[in-house]
Design an enzyme around this catalytic site. Structure first.
Site, PDB file in Angstrom:
ATOM      1  CG  HIS A   1      -1.307   3.606   4.822  1.00  0.00           C
ATOM      2  ND1 HIS A   1      -2.543   3.094   5.146  1.00  0.00           N
ATOM      3  CD2 HIS A   1      -0.638   2.636   4.162  1.00  0.00           C
ATOM      4  CE1 HIS A   1      -2.633   1.838   4.703  1.00  0.00           C
ATOM      5  NE2 HIS A   1      -1.490   1.542   4.114  1.00  0.00           N
TER       6      HIS A   1
ATOM      7  CG  ASP B   1      -4.556   5.046   7.122  1.00  0.00           C
ATOM      8  OD1 ASP B   1      -3.395   4.854   7.531  1.00  0.00           O
ATOM      9  OD2 ASP B   1      -4.968   4.580   6.041  1.00  0.00           O
TER      10      ASP B   1
ATOM     11  CB  SER C   1      -0.935   0.019   1.214  1.00  0.00           C
ATOM     12  OG  SER C   1      -0.202  -0.094   2.422  1.00  0.00           O
TER      13      SER C   1
END
EC number: 3.1.1.-
Length: 364
Positions: A342, A339, A50
């Protein structure tokens, strides 16, 4: 607009980081890094998880998705593109620093154009990892499948520009490999999906897999590979919540696993330099600079490093960070993390500014 070329800064060694960040934040634009003579980097191409996923998971049936607000609130005109961030991610920022382009699209982006292929795309899938079990647990695109997409990519580039130019692009582009966090945090610790491994043997599995992946890239003609080590995963907000006790301290066992993996990954890449003629794999130490940002946020212009900006900041990530059930902090720029897992675009910019020369000088 302030003229970047005329802005000067005089700093002692002890304050070099503050000086660097002053240049980064007090100027309105960031001038692309100056490449050494004869060094050409035509494209940035990313594999992994990610951290460099720019939208590959958008059309995948998985809960590891972020193609909805508030993700992307600082991305151009506030569009959720599938990047696990409030704005851009490292693949984008590195491509911009190298003077290539400001956005690295996902390979599966339905709006992808031929010219995008020639300057780089991302094959990375949020939730993926070096352990083949890791992507299966959350139904995302494995590194092996990312490599299959890369085979398609090579054929498409050849059809656009011919064999010789295709070979040049593959050999001279900057390839990013960013993985390992989901293996440690999710597969090994949270889900306990590898009970037959202790930390030592599991991190060996990870480092062996990383080495094998770089070797496979070499077989396609890839020569310039930047492999990111694992970050201080125990200090990201969600892992503090899950493994840091009532005070939400950094989860030391997660961090020790990350450091153990890194200690094995770096010599693996050194070994490949000796056995694969012409390859230039470089190890990117992301652990130390990110750990310093987390431990000393004020030094980098941040206020909050133990919680994310989205929702409570303690656990929300992916589908839990949404515009219906999650509020957003008043000022994203004060947070190290977007978040619970991340970093923010601002954090990525700081990291890229600290690490960019690693990507340039070692490829000469």
């Amino acid at each position: 607009m302030k003229d970047n070329s005329s802005w000067s800064c005089s700093c002692s060694w002890s304050s070099w980081k503050i000086c660097l960040l002053s240049v980064l934040f007090l100027t309105e634009t960031i001038t692309a890094v100056k490449l050494p003579p004869k060094l050409i980097i035509p494209a940035v191409i990313a594999f992994g998880d990610s951290i460099v996923d720019t939208g590959m998971n958008n059309n995948v049936k998985t809960v590891v998705k972020c193609d909805f607000l508030p993700y992307g609130i600082n991305f151009q005109s506030g569009v959720a593109t599938g990047r696990f961030c409030d704005g851009r991610v490292p693949a984008d920022l590195l491509a911009e620093e190298l003077g290539i382009k400001s956005i690295v699209p996902a390979y599966l982006d339905p709006n992808l154009k031929s010219k995008d292929l020639l300057t780089g795309v991302s094959f990375a899938s949020g939730g993926s990892g070096y352990d083949p079990i890791t992507p299966k647990l959350v139904a995302v695109i494995s590194l092996e499948d990312q490599l299959s997409y890369f085979e398609e990519y090579i054929e498409k580039v050849k059809n656009i520009v011919g064999e010789a130019r295709k070979d040049f692009i593959v050999a001279n582009s900057l390839f990013l490999l960013v993985a390992g966090s989901d293996d440690i945090a999710n597969t090994y610790y949270t889900l306990r999906a590898r009970p037959e491994y202790d930390v030592d043997s599991y991190t060996t599995l990870m480092s062996d897999s990383a080495s094998e992946f770089v070797t496979k890239l070499y077989g396609y003609g890839v020569r310039r590979v930047a492999v990111f080590g694992a970050p201080p995963i125990g200090c990201v907000p969600s892992q503090r919540t899950l493994g840091g006790g009532i005070l939400r301290d950094c989860a030391d066992n997660y961090n020790e696993a990350a450091k153990l993996f890194n200690s094995k990954l770096s010599p693996k890449l050194d070994s490949l330099r000796k056995t694969l003629p012409g390859i230039k794999p470089i190890y990117i130490n992301i652990y130390d600079p990110l750990f310093d940002i987390i431990q000393n946020p004020a030094n980098y212009g941040f206020e909050v490093s133990n919680k994310g900006c989205c929702g409570t900041g303690a656990i929300e990530v992916a589908v839990l960070c949404n515009k219906i059930t999650s509020s957003v902090c008043p000022d994203v720029s004060t947070h190290v993390f977007w978040d619970s897992y991340h970093p923010t675009e601002k954090t990525y910019k700081v990291l890229v500014s600290l690490l960019i020369n690693k990507f340039v000088n070692q490829f000469v």
